[in-house]
Every structure is written in C-alpha cells, then in structure tokens.
Write an enzyme that holds these catalytic residues in place. Structure first.
Site, PDB file in Angstrom:
ATOM      1  N   ARG A 266     -21.582  12.479  10.391  1.00  0.00           N
ATOM      2  CA  ARG A 266     -21.922  12.313   8.935  1.00  0.00           C
ATOM      3  C   ARG A 266     -23.544  10.624   8.969  1.00  0.00           C
ATOM      4  NH1 ARG A 266     -15.826  11.190   6.098  1.00  0.00           N
ATOM      5  NH2 ARG A 266     -15.656  13.348   5.873  1.00  0.00           N
TER       6      ARG A 266
ATOM      7  N   ALA B  63      -1.081   5.540   4.946  1.00  0.00           N
ATOM      8  CA  ALA B  63      -0.438   5.233   6.471  1.00  0.00           C
ATOM      9  C   ALA B  63       0.630   4.466   5.748  1.00  0.00           C
ATOM     10  CB  ALA B  63      -1.463   4.510   6.180  1.00  0.00           C
TER      11      ALA B  63
ATOM     12  N   ARG C  35     -16.720   7.297  12.068  1.00  0.00           N
ATOM     13  CA  ARG C  35     -16.122   8.247  11.899  1.00  0.00           C
ATOM     14  C   ARG C  35     -15.977   9.823  11.601  1.00  0.00           C
ATOM     15  NH1 ARG C  35     -12.568  10.551   7.424  1.00  0.00           N
ATOM     16  NH2 ARG C  35     -13.494   9.514   5.854  1.00  0.00           N
TER      17      ARG C  35
ATOM     18  N   PHE D 146     -15.282  21.387  10.777  1.00  0.00           N
ATOM     19  CA  PHE D 146     -15.670  19.542  10.003  1.00  0.00           C
ATOM     20  C   PHE D 146     -16.691  19.431  11.021  1.00  0.00           C
ATOM     21  CE2 PHE D 146     -14.031  16.601   6.737  1.00  0.00           C
ATOM     22  CZ  PHE D 146     -13.579  18.294   6.142  1.00  0.00           C
TER      23      PHE D 146
ATOM     24  N   GLN E  20     -19.395   3.990   6.509  1.00  0.00           N
ATOM     25  CA  GLN E  20     -19.449   5.263   6.308  1.00  0.00           C
ATOM     26  C   GLN E  20     -19.848   5.731   5.267  1.00  0.00           C
ATOM     27  OE1 GLN E  20     -16.958   9.254   6.666  1.00  0.00           O
ATOM     28  NE2 GLN E  20     -18.406   8.945   8.403  1.00  0.00           N
TER      29      GLN E  20
ATOM     30  N   GLU F  41      -7.169   2.736   6.117  1.00  0.00           N
ATOM     31  CA  GLU F  41      -8.144   2.334   6.719  1.00  0.00           C
ATOM     32  C   GLU F  41      -8.358   0.572   6.369  1.00  0.00           C
ATOM     33  OE1 GLU F  41     -10.522   4.855   3.690  1.00  0.00           O
ATOM     34  OE2 GLU F  41     -12.191   3.444   3.577  1.00  0.00           O
TER      35      GLU F  41
ATOM     36  N   GLY G 118      -0.756   4.270  -0.061  1.00  0.00           N
ATOM     37  CA  GLY G 118      -1.308   5.228   0.448  1.00  0.00           C
ATOM     38  C   GLY G 118      -0.519   6.526   1.567  1.00  0.00           C
TER      39      GLY G 118
ATOM     40  N   LEU H  14      -7.765  11.458   7.658  1.00  0.00           N
ATOM     41  CA  LEU H  14      -6.136  11.161   7.500  1.00  0.00           C
ATOM     42  C   LEU H  14      -5.007  11.004   8.765  1.00  0.00           C
ATOM     43  CD1 LEU H  14      -6.546  14.259   4.996  1.00  0.00           C
ATOM     44  CD2 LEU H  14      -6.154  11.623   4.530  1.00  0.00           C
TER      45      LEU H  14
ATOM     46  N   HIS I  73     -21.030   8.869   2.832  1.00  0.00           N
ATOM     47  CA  HIS I  73     -21.161  10.684   3.400  1.00  0.00           C
ATOM     48  C   HIS I  73     -22.307  11.196   3.001  1.00  0.00           C
ATOM     49  CE1 HIS I  73     -18.858  14.535   2.545  1.00  0.00           C
ATOM     50  NE2 HIS I  73     -17.697  13.363   2.832  1.00  0.00           N
TER      51      HIS I  73
ATOM     52  N   GLY J   5       0.874  -0.538  -0.056  1.00  0.00           N
ATOM     53  CA  GLY J   5      -0.089  -0.066  -0.280  1.00  0.00           C
ATOM     54  C   GLY J   5       0.950   0.887   0.128  1.00  0.00           C
TER      55      GLY J   5
ATOM     56  N   HIS K 184     -18.611   5.809   1.183  1.00  0.00           N
ATOM     57  CA  HIS K 184     -17.647   6.537   1.643  1.00  0.00           C
ATOM     58  C   HIS K 184     -16.260   6.016   1.960  1.00  0.00           C
ATOM     59  CE1 HIS K 184     -15.210  10.155   1.337  1.00  0.00           C
ATOM     60  NE2 HIS K 184     -14.945  10.322   2.667  1.00  0.00           N
TER      61      HIS K 184
ATOM     62  N   ASP L 197      -9.029  -5.670  -1.283  1.00  0.00           N
ATOM     63  CA  ASP L 197      -8.018  -7.222  -1.009  1.00  0.00           C
ATOM     64  C   ASP L 197      -6.977  -6.949   0.098  1.00  0.00           C
ATOM     65  OD1 ASP L 197      -8.410  -6.373  -4.379  1.00  0.00           O
ATOM     66  OD2 ASP L 197      -6.949  -5.288  -4.133  1.00  0.00           O
TER      67      ASP L 197
ATOM     68  N   GLU M  76     -17.199  17.810   2.689  1.00  0.00           N
ATOM     69  CA  GLU M  76     -17.805  18.010   4.146  1.00  0.00           C
ATOM     70  C   GLU M  76     -16.995  19.420   4.132  1.00  0.00           C
ATOM     71  OE1 GLU M  76     -18.043  15.525   7.501  1.00  0.00           O
ATOM     72  OE2 GLU M  76     -17.746  16.467   8.558  1.00  0.00           O
TER      73      GLU M  76
ATOM     74  N   LEU N 189     -17.404  12.618  -3.978  1.00  0.00           N
ATOM     75  CA  LEU N 189     -17.337  13.279  -3.174  1.00  0.00           C
ATOM     76  C   LEU N 189     -17.322  14.961  -3.300  1.00  0.00           C
ATOM     77  CD1 LEU N 189     -17.462  13.033  -0.600  1.00  0.00           C
ATOM     78  CD2 LEU N 189     -14.928  13.155  -0.187  1.00  0.00           C
TER      79      LEU N 189
HETATM   80  C1  FAD Z   1     -13.082  11.253  -1.639  1.00  0.00           C
HETATM   81  C2  FAD Z   1     -12.511  11.227  -0.891  1.00  0.00           C
HETATM   82  C3  FAD Z   1     -11.724  11.769   0.005  1.00  0.00           C
HETATM   83  C4  FAD Z   1     -11.959  12.041   1.427  1.00  0.00           C
HETATM   84  N1  FAD Z   1     -11.265  13.506   1.815  1.00  0.00           N
HETATM   85  C5  FAD Z   1     -10.812  13.442   3.283  1.00  0.00           C
HETATM   86  C6  FAD Z   1     -10.333  14.017   4.073  1.00  0.00           C
HETATM   87  O1  FAD Z   1     -10.640  15.234   3.464  1.00  0.00           O
HETATM   88  N2  FAD Z   1      -9.697  14.607   5.347  1.00  0.00           N
HETATM   89  C7  FAD Z   1      -9.466  12.388   5.503  1.00  0.00           C
HETATM   90  O2  FAD Z   1      -9.032  12.549   6.838  1.00  0.00           O
HETATM   91  N3  FAD Z   1     -10.052  11.784   5.507  1.00  0.00           N
HETATM   92  C8  FAD Z   1     -10.578  11.558   3.889  1.00  0.00           C
HETATM   93  N4  FAD Z   1     -11.116  10.533   2.860  1.00  0.00           N
HETATM   94  C9  FAD Z   1     -10.937   9.103   3.627  1.00  0.00           C
HETATM   95  C10 FAD Z   1      -9.102   9.193   3.419  1.00  0.00           C
HETATM   96  O3  FAD Z   1      -8.494   9.885   2.565  1.00  0.00           O
HETATM   97  C11 FAD Z   1      -8.602   7.314   3.427  1.00  0.00           C
HETATM   98  O4  FAD Z   1      -9.427   7.108   4.559  1.00  0.00           O
HETATM   99  C12 FAD Z   1      -7.140   7.620   3.339  1.00  0.00           C
HETATM  100  O5  FAD Z   1      -6.764   8.333   2.553  1.00  0.00           O
HETATM  101  C13 FAD Z   1      -6.871   5.847   3.166  1.00  0.00           C
HETATM  102  O6  FAD Z   1      -5.268   5.683   3.107  1.00  0.00           O
HETATM  103  P1  FAD Z   1      -4.510   4.206   2.884  1.00  0.00           P
HETATM  104  O7  FAD Z   1      -3.094   4.915   3.158  1.00  0.00           O
HETATM  105  O8  FAD Z   1      -5.298   3.729   4.340  1.00  0.00           O
HETATM  106  O9  FAD Z   1      -4.893   3.673   1.974  1.00  0.00           O
HETATM  107  P2  FAD Z   1      -5.324   4.752   0.261  1.00  0.00           P
HETATM  108  O10 FAD Z   1      -4.433   5.859   0.178  1.00  0.00           O
HETATM  109  O11 FAD Z   1      -6.658   3.854  -0.500  1.00  0.00           O
HETATM  110  O12 FAD Z   1      -3.913   3.861  -0.058  1.00  0.00           O
HETATM  111  C14 FAD Z   1      -4.268   2.013  -0.484  1.00  0.00           C
HETATM  112  C15 FAD Z   1      -2.961   1.475  -1.457  1.00  0.00           C
HETATM  113  O13 FAD Z   1      -2.341   0.080  -0.703  1.00  0.00           O
HETATM  114  C16 FAD Z   1      -2.814  -0.245  -2.857  1.00  0.00           C
HETATM  115  N5  FAD Z   1      -3.422  -2.021  -2.815  1.00  0.00           N
HETATM  116  C17 FAD Z   1      -4.204  -2.167  -2.866  1.00  0.00           C
HETATM  117  N6  FAD Z   1      -4.752  -3.693  -2.629  1.00  0.00           N
HETATM  118  C18 FAD Z   1      -3.383  -3.903  -2.791  1.00  0.00           C
HETATM  119  C19 FAD Z   1      -2.757  -4.888  -3.910  1.00  0.00           C
HETATM  120  N7  FAD Z   1      -3.647  -6.697  -3.976  1.00  0.00           N
HETATM  121  N8  FAD Z   1      -1.663  -5.687  -4.037  1.00  0.00           N
HETATM  122  C20 FAD Z   1      -1.246  -3.966  -4.132  1.00  0.00           C
HETATM  123  N9  FAD Z   1      -0.515  -3.043  -3.819  1.00  0.00           N
HETATM  124  C21 FAD Z   1      -2.197  -2.660  -3.185  1.00  0.00           C
HETATM  125  C22 FAD Z   1      -2.949   0.358  -3.550  1.00  0.00           C
HETATM  126  O14 FAD Z   1      -2.764   0.365  -5.000  1.00  0.00           O
HETATM  127  C23 FAD Z   1      -2.766   1.840  -2.497  1.00  0.00           C
HETATM  128  O15 FAD Z   1      -1.802   2.042  -3.102  1.00  0.00           O
HETATM  129  C24 FAD Z   1     -11.505  10.662   1.600  1.00  0.00           C
HETATM  130  C25 FAD Z   1     -11.454   9.976   1.324  1.00  0.00           C
HETATM  131  C26 FAD Z   1     -12.180   9.431  -0.696  1.00  0.00           C
HETATM  132  C27 FAD Z   1     -12.987   8.608  -0.703  1.00  0.00           C
END
Ligand code: FAD
Length: 575
Positions: free
Chosen positions: A277, A14, A389, A118, A231, A378, A12, A395, A233, A10, A348, A212, A246, A243
């Site tokens: 929400r 985290a 949440r 918020f 959740q 997440e 993202g 974030l 939204h 992942g 969401h 996954d 908010e 989206l």
């Molecule tokens: C449109 C939108 C707006 C949002 N706005 C806010 C906000 O303003 N404030 C807030 O606090 N939260 C917000 N959220 C929620 C927040 O963005 C997410 O909960 C958070 O960014 C998740 O981050 P993450 O690092 O857990 O995962 P993600 O950023 O979802 O990353 C997941 C990673 O895992 C990888 N991955 C997944 N499965 C596999 C696999 N099988 N093999 C290899 N790689 C894989 C993907 O490629 C990716 O790199 C928002 C969410 C959305 C959808």
C-alpha cells in the site's frame, strides 16, 4: 465501585477474541467488556477484503515462512520478527478455530475455504467472506461472548485509565445514555480500542476511531510506539474517503491515470496493482502531482485516478466484491460494471500504538513492563507491521494476538488480588472534567477546531513529508491545542450528550496527532509509509529502531528501541 477480574476496553475483533479466550481458560473468571459503540458496530465490522493464513487451499507452495518473509519485507524490516513468527505460524489454526465458532467463509468448489491474492503477499493466502469478512467474524465472536457469560457494557465511554505505581488498577467510565460515572476495579486492564484514522481529514475509518486508548495511555506517562507510521490506503473513494477494498485489485482491477495508462508499471513492474500500500499510495500521489490525475468531467489535472473493473465482468464483480460495487453506486453514483471508480489515498491504518511485548504486556520504557496492563489489536504495537502493514494481516493480528493475550491475562490474574483505589478521587476528577467542558464560556465549536486540526495533520503529515512542512504543522497544532479551552458546547444535558463525547474524543485526537507529527519530524529517513522528501532513502545505520514518544506537559520527547531481527536480514525492498 464495580469489580471485574479483567476489564477489556474495546468490542472489536481483538477485544472479543481475548474475552472469549479468558473464559475458555477459566469460566469462573469474571470478565467485563466495555465499548463506546455497540460491539458489533466496532470498526472491525467494516473490514472487507479478508484475513491472511497459509492454509494452502489455493496455493500448495505456500507456508508460514513465506508469509513471515512477505510481512517483514512489507514492513520495510521494522517489524519485530519474533512477533511476526507467532502471527504467521498460528494463522492457519486460528482460521480453523473461527470456522468452528461459526464464521461463514467463502468456499472453493470442493468446499474448502477460498483464498485470494492481496498486495505484498507472494501467494494467494487471504481467506474471505465475499467483501464482508469483518462482519462475518465479529458477529460470531459477539454471539459467543454472550453465550460464555462475558458482561458487556455497550455505549459506555472510558475516560481514564487508573494507573499508579506502574500498575493498571482500573478505569473510569461514563454511561452515554444516562451520564452516570463508574469506577471499575480490576486485576488486569486490556485495551483493544482500535485505530485513529479520525486524526486526518480523509479516512476510511469510522467516526469512533479517535485513538482514545492511546491518548489515555499517554496521559499516564506511558510511551507510544512508531506513531509516524500511518498507512494511507491507495483506494479511498473520491471524494468521501470510504474504502474500496484491496480485494478489488486482488480480483484483477486496474489503476489508470488520465492518459488511461496502467501507471503501476513504472513503480512496481512485477506486482503492478498488487504492490504494497505505501508504494501504491505514493504512485497515485505522484501521478496526481504530475498532472495525470483526473477531474470529475474526465479531463486531466484533477485529484483522483481511476480504479477500473470494467474488464472483470458483471458476474465476477457481483460474486466477489458486491459491497464495493454497491458503495461506489450508492455514494458517488458510479456503476463499476460499466465505468471506472474515482479513487485516491485515504488514511486507513495505524501501524504504531501502545508498545507491548509478544504476551501483550504494555511497556513503560524500552526495557521494562508495566503490571496489570495489556493491549492487542490495532491500538497496540507488538510490532508485526513495522513501517507498513500488508492487507489482510490486521484482522489476523487481532485474532492471533487477541487469543494469545487473553490466554496470558488468564494466567496473569490467577493469584492476584484486587488493588486499592481511591474511588472518590477519580470520580471527582472525572466530574470536574465534564463540568468544565459543559460550563466553559468559549465561542469555538467542536467541529470547527476538529476540522482545522484534521486539515493541519493531512497537509503537514500526509503521504509525503518534509522538515519544513512538519515544523509548520507542529507550530499550527500547538496553537490549535491551546484553543481547546475555548470550546463551547451547545448541549448541556447529561443524557445522550454526543457533543460531550465528541469533545472528549477531540482531546484524544489532539494528543495522538501531536505524537504522530513529532515522531515523524524526528525520523530523518524514508521507510515504509513514512516518506520524507528531504530524506528519500532508508537509513538502517541510524533508524533501524522503533520510536518511543512520551507525551508530557511540555511536549513530546523521543527515544528509540531496538528491532528484533532473528531470521531475515534487512535488504532493499523491491516489487
Ligand atoms: C474500511 C476498513 C476495511 C478494512 N479491511 C480490512 C481487511 O480486509 N483485512 C484486514 O486485515 N484489516 C482490515 N482493516 C483493518 C482492521 O479492520 C482493523 O485494524 C481491525 O478490525 C481493528 O480491530 P480492533 O479490535 O483492534 O479495533 P476496532 O474494531 O476498531 O474496535 C475498537 C473498539 O474500541 C472501542 N473503544 C474505543 N475507544 C473507546 C473508549 N474511549 N471507551 C470505550 N470503548 C472504546 C470501540 O467502541 C470499539 O468497540 C480494515 C479497516 C477499515 C477501516
């Protein structure tokens, strides 16, 4: 076979934050990070509204205890309060650290980081970069990964977790460009695979949010936690589901029904549009059900309500929420300076996930931990969000727990040896799975089965739920699961076979959906985002507990785990 001291799945917020922390603790550790997208295309990049922390730049009365209380109350008292304490206490420091990494936050006149209101937060504490906060943070983190020598595998799809004798030993991954399979042997696996909005037919999530990591965890016999808490939204742009942050309501936009009334007056008279929400999504759904939704021609009885920004004025809209204005203009042709946006609830965020303790160690049941297996972000359930949440806390969770879990992994792997893995066995299994998908002779197309499944989940396990609808839903999804073996793939190539990846993702969606529906069926109360019309009140006597769902060949079994309550006693939740 590849080898890394740690492999993070992942890219993202985290995953990237954890990778950086491990490198910071010991630059000699060999850290690999895999993502099925390019890391900067992870869903984190789409986060708009902001990240919460009691910095007190706008509201000097704020403090971490108030943030913790708002979070626990927002969670309908299901959050683990030790985990919330870590989240809210560490928040101001992680924001300063992000700034030092180079993240460009929006500013106040005096140069300090700006903060906005918020939903569910009692103070103005959400830091932001206009309405592109996730973009600003993720880009800096990914830049720093490269600078710190993390090995990045982008566009590799992780198919399996290698988990034997209660220990994570590695992963099986598939190179999307070439079809090449690799086993990675490692001292610690960390999952940071994000959410699963794609289980539903209308979602704000990207196409890669297919759960996954959760499905791979469930596949090795480990439990998933609190899956019934999804959740919705309140303000997904109608009809696409994308989206509208908010932040738009945080900056002063109104919700109106077909009579033009600000209907939140009836549901949350104090917080109005800035109620949490779950409450706002239910209010919109009830207004639509009562015939006060709006049709595209403006008449009553339709499927959406209005989000009205027109009183805010062009200057404020373009300065604070320009991206939301652009989305509505580009996707549905609405110019929000002069006319209201059509919105309705959209799937969401996943409050539930892989159960972990506050060090990110994955649990194998309610009392014991696995070895070598960590999760954050997440996909994990630590649980700081409980049953609902608050916006801008996710974030924050990714950064606080990404950093913390990274640090714990660095301590954990210190004196560990690489585990033994039967490489050939895992390669053969993966090859067979792919071969079977490519060669099976069914006649069902992926998009067809996926659509039916997403419709079933949205119809039977949406904003409101009852025993009868969920029982029907469970029956229907069993039938759909059986159809998986009748899929037919048109693309037989191994290079860039995105259809094959979609088939693998569909398997994740099916597994995760079943865990959500079964967990929801068994929780006979209403709490946070889980709203049972047949059990409309909260039942602390029986259900002040986390759900653990174990997926096995015969279905899903349910157990419960105590909630950590050490500061705030459960009370009725009013806004
Ligand atoms: C449109 C939108 C707006 C949002 N706005 C806010 C906000 O303003 N404030 C807030 O606090 N939260 C917000 N959220 C929620 C927040 O963005 C997410 O909960 C958070 O960014 C998740 O981050 P993450 O690092 O857990 O995962 P993600 O950023 O979802 O990353 C997941 C990673 O895992 C990888 N991955 C997944 N499965 C596999 C696999 N099988 N093999 C290899 N790689 C894989 C993907 O490629 C990716 O790199 C928002 C969410 C959305 C959808």
């Amino acid at each position: 076979m590849l080898q890394h001291d740690v492999i993070i799945v992942g890219g993202g917020l985290a995953g990237c934050r954890a990778a950086l922390e491990i490198k910071k603790k010991n630059p000699n550790f060999d850290v690999g990070l895999v993502a099925k997208t390019h890391p900067i295309r992870s869903h984190s990049v789409a986060a708009q509204g902001g990240i919460a922390a009691s910095l007190k730049n706008v509201d000097p009365e704020d403090n971490w205890e108030a943030h913790a209380f708002d979070t626990v109350k927002g969670s309908d008292y299901l959050a683990d309060q030790d985990a919330v304490e870590i989240l809210t206490k560490e928040a101001p420091d992680v924001i300063i650290e992000l700034e030092h990494l180079g993240v460009l936050f929006s500013r106040l006149e005096d140069g300090r980081i700006a903060q906005r209101a918020f939903g569910g937060h009692s103070h103005k504490r959400t830091c932001y970069a206009a309405d592109k906060t996730g973009h600003a943070i993720l880009h800096e983190l990914v830049n720093n990964l490269r600078r710190n020598g993390v090995t990045i595998y982008d566009e590799w799809y992780v198919m399996n977790l290698i988990f034997e004798e209660n220990q994570a030993k590695g992963i099986v991954m598939y190179h999307i460009e070439t079809g090449h399979l690799e086993i990675v042997q490692t001292k610690a696996v960390m999952f940071a695979t994000g959410g699963y909005g794609r289980v539903f037919n209308t979602t704000s999530n990207d196409f890669a949010s297919t759960g996954d990591g959760l499905a791979m965890t469930a596949a090795v016999g480990l439990p998933l936690e609190d899956m019934e808490f999804v959740q919705f939204h309140p303000t997904g742009l109608f009809p696409v589901g994308v989206l509208i942050s908010e932040a738009v309501r945080g900056e002063g936009a109104y919700l109106r029904n077909s009579d033009g009334d600000r209907f939140m007056e009836k549901y949350a008279p104090k917080q109005m549009e800035l109620a949490p929400r779950d409450i706002t999504s239910r209010a919109i759904t009830l207004e639509i059900r009562a015939g006060r939704g709006i049709h595209p021609d403006g008449s009553a009885g339709g499927n959406f309500v209005h989000l009205d920004l027109t009183h805010m004025g062009k200057e404020k809209i373009m300065e604070r929420v320009p991206f939301c204005w652009e989305e509505a203009y580009r996707l549905v042709g609405v110019d929000a300076i002069n006319e209201p946006m059509p919105v309705r609830p959209t799937a969401h965020y996943s409050m539930g996930g892989i159960p972990v303790n506050t060090d990110g160690r994955v649990r194998c049941n309610s009392t014991e931990l696995t070895e070598g297996f960590f999760a954050a972000g997440e996909c994990a359930c630590v649980s700081v969000h409980g049953a609902n949440r608050l916006g801008s806390n996710s974030l924050l969770e990714c950064v606080v727990y990404g950093q913390r879990v990274g640090g714990k992994i660095a301590d954990y792997i210190g004196d560990r040896l690489f585990p033994e893995i039967n490489e050939q066995q895992y390669l053969d299994e993966a090859k067979n799975r792919i071969g079977q998908l490519l060669n099976q002779s069914g006649n069902l197309r992926i998009h067809n089965l996926r659509q039916q499944f997403q419709d079933a989940m949205s119809d039977h396990c949406g904003v409101f739920r009852t025993e009868a609808t969920m029982a029907a839903g469970l029956e229907q999804i069993q039938h759909l699961k059986d159809q998986y073996n009748h899929l037919f793939l048109d693309d037989k190539d191994i290079h860039w076979n995105t259809e094959l990846i979609e088939a693998l993702e569909l398997q994740s969606i099916l597994k995760v959906g079943e865990a959500i529906l079964t967990s929801a069926y068994h929780r006979k109360e209403s709490r946070g985002a889980h709203s049972r019309e047949d059990f409309p009140t909260r039942d602390d006597q029986t259900y002040l507990a986390h759900t653990l769902s174990f997926c096995n060949d015969t279905g899903v079994t349910i157990e419960y785990m105590p909630v950590v309550i050490n500061r705030f006693e459960p009370k009725e939740r009013k806004y």
